[in-house]
Design a protein around this motif. Structure first.
Motif, mmCIF file in Angstrom:
data_model
loop_
_atom_site.group_PDB
_atom_site.id
_atom_site.type_symbol
_atom_site.label_atom_id
_atom_site.label_comp_id
_atom_site.label_asym_id
_atom_site.label_seq_id
_atom_site.Cartn_x
_atom_site.Cartn_y
_atom_site.Cartn_z
ATOM 1 N N THR A 1 0.888 -1.052 0.042
ATOM 2 C CA THR A 1 -0.051 -0.141 -0.027
ATOM 3 C C THR A 1 0.958 1.322 -0.008
ATOM 4 O OG1 THR A 1 -1.712 -1.039 1.062
ATOM 5 C CG2 THR A 1 -1.661 1.258 1.245
ATOM 6 N N THR B 1 0.542 3.886 -3.110
ATOM 7 C CA THR B 1 0.316 5.286 -2.932
ATOM 8 C C THR B 1 1.107 6.227 -3.282
ATOM 9 O OG1 THR B 1 -1.141 4.479 -1.137
ATOM 10 C CG2 THR B 1 -0.760 6.576 -1.147
ATOM 11 N N THR C 1 -1.916 -9.531 -3.093
ATOM 12 C CA THR C 1 -1.218 -8.652 -2.242
ATOM 13 C C THR C 1 -1.171 -8.457 -0.819
ATOM 14 O OG1 THR C 1 -3.288 -7.447 -2.651
ATOM 15 C CG2 THR C 1 -1.642 -7.141 -4.405
ATOM 16 N N GLU C 2 -1.985 -9.557 -0.355
ATOM 17 C CA GLU C 2 -1.998 -9.688 1.112
ATOM 18 C C GLU C 2 -1.101 -10.640 1.634
ATOM 19 O OE1 GLU C 2 -6.214 -10.229 2.001
ATOM 20 O OE2 GLU C 2 -6.824 -8.128 1.332
ATOM 21 N N TYR D 1 -1.046 -0.495 -9.295
ATOM 22 C CA TYR D 1 -1.283 -0.803 -7.784
ATOM 23 C C TYR D 1 -2.521 -0.535 -7.607
ATOM 24 C CZ TYR D 1 3.756 -1.881 -6.570
ATOM 25 O OH TYR D 1 4.810 -2.480 -6.304
ATOM 26 N N ALA E 1 -4.410 -1.753 -4.131
ATOM 27 C CA ALA E 1 -3.051 -1.241 -3.268
ATOM 28 C C ALA E 1 -3.067 0.082 -3.295
ATOM 29 C CB ALA E 1 -2.049 -1.992 -3.612
ATOM 30 N N VAL E 2 -4.002 0.914 -3.147
ATOM 31 C CA VAL E 2 -3.810 2.455 -3.177
ATOM 32 C C VAL E 2 -4.569 2.895 -2.005
ATOM 33 C CG1 VAL E 2 -4.039 4.382 -4.112
ATOM 34 C CG2 VAL E 2 -2.771 2.733 -5.498
ATOM 35 N N ASP E 3 -4.176 3.790 -1.110
ATOM 36 C CA ASP E 3 -4.995 4.332 -0.091
ATOM 37 C C ASP E 3 -5.403 5.780 -0.176
ATOM 38 O OD1 ASP E 3 -6.000 5.445 2.491
ATOM 39 O OD2 ASP E 3 -5.159 4.126 3.532
#
Length: 262
Positions: free
Chosen positions: A41, A45, A95-96, A205, A210-212
């Protein structure tokens, strides 16, 4: 917590404006080690953060004629396809998963160590670049083109996996391949190449989830004024001393990230 992200964005932005070191080398390890953001992440980001913050720089450098678009095209010819290939490979891994997190963390540490080396050994690398440029010129124009494309491919892979490399490393590559170009044109060309690369990788991503965006907004809120103020304060701090401090910091952080796997 949100105000701390904004404050961190301001501090990193100020250092970027002051030193020219890419924000990824500072922001991503800060998010991972201080705030405990998941590595994937943090990288995703930061890639979009880099694309947005560098876009204004491209506009300014482009208007002033400080971008060698042929050089940018050669770098992109190597970096963008490789970035897509890396993203495709990453999509096959959850991704986790712990495996994915370890891959990102190791790549981040490796990229930080390379960036520190580029800062510490800048003068010797520039001298080596002049010799390389002469050898490539003697080999014909295609040697320089191929070398630029291959360098772009290396940067594309490194930036996509770690978000680091589009700043100090990119400039150093251009210093070595094009030592006769003015420094301002090398910097402008590096920024112009970084925007599509970080945007493409960041969108990859985003596709991976995987982006906040809340984190991204807070970082931008602090970093944009930080970059502005830092760029105006650039002459106040001795450049060599600043470079040494930053390189030492990046080397320590990179070593910590890499050697936890040894």
């Amino acid at each position: 917590m949100e105000w701390m992200y904004t404050l961190s964005g301001f501090v990193v932005g100020f250092i970027v404006g002051l030193s020219g070191v890419g924000g990824g080398a500072l922001m991503t390890p800060l998010l991972v080690l201080v705030f405990g953001v998941a590595p994937v992440t943090a990288v995703g980001t930061d890639l979009l953060y880099a694309a947005i913050t560098k876009a204004t720089g491209v506009w300014v450098h482009g208007r002033r004629g400080n971008v060698e678009w042929k050089v940018v095209g050669r770098l992109a010819l190597g970096s963008l396809p490789v970035a897509l290939l890396v993203l495709w490979g990453m999509s096959a891994i959850s991704t986790e998963s712990e495996q994915f997190s370890r891959l990102i963390t190791f790549a981040l540490g490796f990229a930080l160590i390379l960036t520190a080396g580029a800062l510490i050994f800048r003068e010797p690398l520039q001298q080596a670049g002049r010799r390389i440029s002469v050898a490539l010129s003697q080999a014909g124009g295609r040697g320089l083109i191929y070398s630029t494309v291959v360098s772009g491919a290396f940067l594309g892979a490194l930036v996509t996996v770690s978000s680091v490399g589009a700043g100090a490393l990119g400039v150093m590559v251009l210093f070595m391949l094009y030592p006769r170009l003015p420094t301002i044109k090398l910097v402008g060309s590096d920024i112009a190449h970084a925007v599509p690369l970080t945007a493409l990788a960041g969108l990859g991503y985003l596709y991976l989830g995987a982006v906040d965006f809340s984190l991204l907004g807070n970082l931008l809120l602090g970093s944009l004024p930080g970059i502005y103020l830092g760029s105006h304060a650039a002459g106040w701090v001795p450049e060599r001393a600043l470079r040494t401090v930053l390189a030492s910091l990046l080397l320590l952080i990179g070593g910590k990230l890499v050697f936890q796997f040894v």
